[in-house]
Design an enzyme around this catalytic site. Sequence first.
Site, PDB file in Angstrom:
ATOM      1  N   SER A 166       0.962  -1.329   0.185  1.00 33.36           N
ATOM      2  CA  SER A 166       0.189  -0.103  -0.006  1.00 33.36           C
ATOM      3  C   SER A 166       0.852   1.269  -0.158  1.00 33.36           C
ATOM      4  O   SER A 166       2.023   1.192   0.530  1.00 33.36           O
ATOM      5  CB  SER A 166      -0.906  -0.026   1.243  1.00 33.36           C
ATOM      6  N   SER A 179      -3.712  -4.020  -3.031  1.00 32.41           N
ATOM      7  CA  SER A 179      -2.945  -2.540  -2.598  1.00 32.41           C
ATOM      8  C   SER A 179      -3.734  -1.587  -2.188  1.00 32.41           C
ATOM      9  O   SER A 179      -4.767  -1.263  -2.863  1.00 32.41           O
ATOM     10  CB  SER A 179      -2.041  -2.202  -3.852  1.00 32.41           C
ATOM     11  N   ASP A 187      -4.042   1.950  -2.091  1.00 30.99           N
ATOM     12  CA  ASP A 187      -3.601   3.226  -2.561  1.00 30.99           C
ATOM     13  C   ASP A 187      -4.440   4.515  -2.078  1.00 30.99           C
ATOM     14  O   ASP A 187      -5.480   4.584  -3.188  1.00 30.99           O
ATOM     15  CB  ASP A 187      -3.106   3.074  -4.221  1.00 30.99           C
TER      16      ASP A 187
END
Length: 341
Positions: free
Chosen positions: A228, A266, A268
């Site tokens: 991340s 992830s 983000d």
Amino acid sequence: MHPLPPRIGALPSGPRDAITDVAGVTVGHATLSDDAVQTGVTVVRPHAGDPYLQRVPAGVAVINGFGKSAGLVQVQELGVLETPIALTNTFSVPAVAAAQIRQCVAANPECGRGLPTVNPLVFECNDGYLNDIQRMAVSEADYLAAWSAASESIAQGAVGAGRGMSCFGLKGGIGTASRRVDDFIVGALVLANFGLLPNLLLAGRPVGRELAARLDAQKPDAGPEKGSIIVLLATNAPLDARQLRRLAVRAGVGIARAGSVFGHGSGDIALAFSTAYAVPLSPDAPMPCVAMLHDARLDGLFQAVADSVEQAIVHALWHAEPVTGRDRHARAALRDLLPNS
């Protein structure tokens, strides 16, 4: 040796090349480093006053939402910050959010009674490879220590919330940078915990592919990208929450340039805020009268976001030291692996 990291783009930076080049913004860390505990807290203060009483405008972009942050829904709805911004590990979000609430109540005893409740804002990345995340070691005292330590000078790399973070299979963590556009400045701070080594680009150069080949790290069982990155953006440009969200979206350009594909696992997330004005808590206080920047003048700021975010990621990798943590897991520092210039 490598005295300086590669520089991204042609725009000039501020004097510190940091998010604190935006006047009034300060950053503090509390770092926990004790054998299997490799973690911490980083706090970004948008101004020196009480953000519960004087709220700065903000916008959020969720690029890939595999995350456990607290407080994003209200920021998306109301477009203001009510607390400092805190960064920590995934399992420490509740403790830090509780610390923010208690801090606000101590300063404003009517919070949640005669006054509205407060919206704590905590972002996270999973540092569980290096840190024994199950210990939930971060405490209220750690949050308050980071808040108290906030200053214009920012340590980077394996510090604060970045202590246990990994980036492109190397040691990651905290990075910051800034870029100037006319009379305005954009500052970025990242918590970098993402990426696969073969994808790493350093100022456009495929450094990761070279390192992966040399270290035999490009293997079929390397797995998908599941780290991340949290990006915080500050600017002194007079923008509203809608425009700030547009700035936050452009953080994805800088992340992608570094080599991310925003994998399924992830998280983000980018948040942008402006220090040009503040919205008072009290409905009886006068609202700010601000001439907003025209949308047609945003392109330069978009460029500044992309360049400062990519630069901040480079700085996070460049300044990080090697760390060994839980179960003797280790991450090497990028500078130790690059051939001497």
